[in-house]
Design a protein around this motif. Structure first.
Motif, short mmCIF file in Angstrom:
data_model
loop_
_atom_site.label_atom_id
_atom_site.label_comp_id
_atom_site.label_asym_id
_atom_site.label_seq_id
_atom_site.Cartn_x
_atom_site.Cartn_y
_atom_site.Cartn_z
N PRO A 4 -7.24 51.54 -31.48
CA PRO A 4 -6.22 51.09 -32.43
C PRO A 4 -6.73 49.85 -33.14
O PRO A 4 -7.29 48.95 -32.51
N PHE A 5 -6.59 49.79 -34.44
CA PHE A 5 -7.11 48.68 -35.24
C PHE A 5 -6.15 48.49 -36.40
O PHE A 5 -5.94 49.40 -37.18
N GLU A 6 -5.54 47.32 -36.46
CA GLU A 6 -4.47 47.12 -37.44
C GLU A 6 -4.74 45.90 -38.30
O GLU A 6 -5.39 44.94 -37.86
N PRO A 7 -4.23 45.90 -39.54
CA PRO A 7 -4.29 44.70 -40.36
C PRO A 7 -3.53 43.57 -39.66
O PRO A 7 -2.66 43.82 -38.81
N TYR A 8 -3.86 42.33 -40.03
CA TYR A 8 -3.21 41.19 -39.41
C TYR A 8 -1.68 41.33 -39.48
O TYR A 8 -1.12 41.71 -40.50
N ASN A 9 -1.02 41.01 -38.38
CA ASN A 9 0.43 41.12 -38.29
C ASN A 9 0.99 39.79 -37.78
O ASN A 9 0.66 39.36 -36.67
N ALA A 155 -14.53 36.48 -43.02
CA ALA A 155 -14.72 37.68 -43.85
C ALA A 155 -15.86 38.53 -43.32
O ALA A 155 -15.77 39.77 -43.30
N ALA A 156 -16.95 37.89 -42.88
CA ALA A 156 -18.08 38.64 -42.32
C ALA A 156 -17.68 39.33 -41.02
O ALA A 156 -18.08 40.48 -40.77
N TYR A 157 -16.89 38.66 -40.23
CA TYR A 157 -16.42 39.24 -38.97
C TYR A 157 -15.49 40.42 -39.25
O TYR A 157 -15.59 41.47 -38.61
N GLU A 162 -14.52 46.29 -39.32
CA GLU A 162 -14.16 47.49 -40.08
C GLU A 162 -15.25 48.56 -39.98
O GLU A 162 -14.95 49.76 -39.93
N GLN A 163 -16.50 48.12 -39.96
CA GLN A 163 -17.61 49.06 -39.82
C GLN A 163 -17.63 49.68 -38.42
O GLN A 163 -17.75 50.90 -38.27
N LEU A 164 -17.47 48.85 -37.41
CA LEU A 164 -17.56 49.34 -36.04
C LEU A 164 -16.41 50.26 -35.67
O LEU A 164 -16.59 51.22 -34.90
N VAL A 165 -15.23 49.99 -36.21
CA VAL A 165 -14.06 50.77 -35.80
C VAL A 165 -14.13 52.21 -36.32
O VAL A 165 -13.41 53.08 -35.83
N GLN A 166 -15.01 52.46 -37.29
CA GLN A 166 -15.18 53.83 -37.80
C GLN A 166 -15.95 54.72 -36.83
O GLN A 166 -15.95 55.93 -36.96
N GLN A 167 -16.61 54.09 -35.86
CA GLN A 167 -17.42 54.85 -34.91
C GLN A 167 -16.59 55.28 -33.70
O GLN A 167 -15.54 54.72 -33.43
N GLN A 168 -17.11 56.28 -33.00
CA GLN A 168 -16.48 56.74 -31.76
C GLN A 168 -17.05 55.91 -30.61
O GLN A 168 -18.26 55.74 -30.50
N TRP A 169 -16.16 55.43 -29.72
CA TRP A 169 -16.60 54.62 -28.59
C TRP A 169 -16.07 55.22 -27.30
O TRP A 169 -14.95 55.72 -27.27
N GLU A 170 -16.89 55.15 -26.26
CA GLU A 170 -16.44 55.62 -24.95
C GLU A 170 -15.30 54.73 -24.43
O GLU A 170 -14.31 55.22 -23.93
N ASN A 176 -16.88 46.24 -28.02
CA ASN A 176 -17.17 44.81 -27.90
C ASN A 176 -18.66 44.54 -27.92
O ASN A 176 -19.11 43.54 -28.50
N ASP A 177 -19.45 45.43 -27.31
CA ASP A 177 -20.91 45.26 -27.34
C ASP A 177 -21.44 45.30 -28.76
O ASP A 177 -22.41 44.61 -29.09
N GLY A 178 -20.80 46.08 -29.63
CA GLY A 178 -21.23 46.17 -31.02
C GLY A 178 -21.03 44.87 -31.78
O GLY A 178 -21.70 44.62 -32.79
N LYS A 179 -20.10 44.04 -31.31
CA LYS A 179 -19.84 42.75 -31.96
C LYS A 179 -20.65 41.62 -31.36
O LYS A 179 -20.63 40.49 -31.87
N ASP A 180 -21.37 41.91 -30.28
CA ASP A 180 -21.93 40.85 -29.44
C ASP A 180 -22.91 39.95 -30.18
O ASP A 180 -22.85 38.72 -30.05
#
Length: 199
Positions: A4-9, A155-157, A162-170, A176-180
């Motif tokens: 789940p990934f949502e715009p700022y709330n 903005a870079a973060y 946004e790029q990472l959330v398009q991928q499938q993760w186990e 989180n490793d993708g952001k490391d």
């Protein structure tokens, strides 16, 4: 899994304040510092809608007082992670009581994490209990405040997330490793900036 990934709330701040009040009451004998950290604490940053909370205690001896004070109701305690991170005690706050969800209230070193615990929709908050004297306490606050005050880094973060959330993760840990690499680099910048600006 799709995370789940949502715009700022802005409701995330309200959720934090409500949980903070409950934690302050349950942990009052420790007189903790309670901070909102992670992406939900930064205005305008999209995130998984799970509130990250850092509870500061005075020393490592107080870490092991916390599990008994948070036992029951909607908290799941993870001593499973204490070996790798002895400076921290970690809890997941669920929307419903573990008993209602047929989940354990404690996940110990030898325990497998139930598949259901990977369902981020069940989670209201992640709670990290750390001594305020720890470098990890400073690191989390520095990164949060750095993102709040440096729009280009935020903005870079955001773009990376946004790029990472398009991928499938186990699991969420794989995400989180993708952001490391980004986080480790910017955390060093944040810590330098934070220490230079400490009052």
């Amino acid at each position: 899994m799709i995370l789940p990934f949502e715009p700022y709330n802005p409701k995330w701040k309200e959720q934090f304040e409500k949980i903070k009040s409950e934690l302050a009451l349950r942990l009052k004998e420790l007189q903790p510092r309670i901070e909102h950290i992670g992406s939900t604490s930064v205005d305008g940053l999209a995130a998984k809608p799970i509130i990250d909370i850092m509870v500061g205690v005075r020393n490592e001896e107080e870490l092991d007082v916390v599990p008994a004070l948070l036992a029951g109701q909607n908290y799941v305690y993870y001593p499973k992670y204490n070996v790798d991170m002895p400076y921290r005690r970690y809890f997941v706050l669920l929307h419903d009581a573990p008993s209602a969800l047929a989940l354990p209230e404690v996940i110990d070193v030898q325990d497998e994490i139930p598949e259901k615990m990977h369902d981020h929709n069940l989670r209201l908050a992640h709670i990290h209990v750390i001594p305020t004297t720890s470098e990890n306490w400073t690191r989390h606050l520095a990164f949060r405040d750095y993102l709040r005050t440096h729009p280009s880094v935020k903005a870079a973060y955001q773009a990376l997330k946004e790029q990472l959330v398009q991928q499938q993760w186990e699991t969420g840990n794989d995400y989180n490793d993708g952001k490391d690499a980004f986080i480790q680099r910017e955390e060093q910048n944040a810590i330098r900036w934070y220490k230079e600006n400490e009052k």
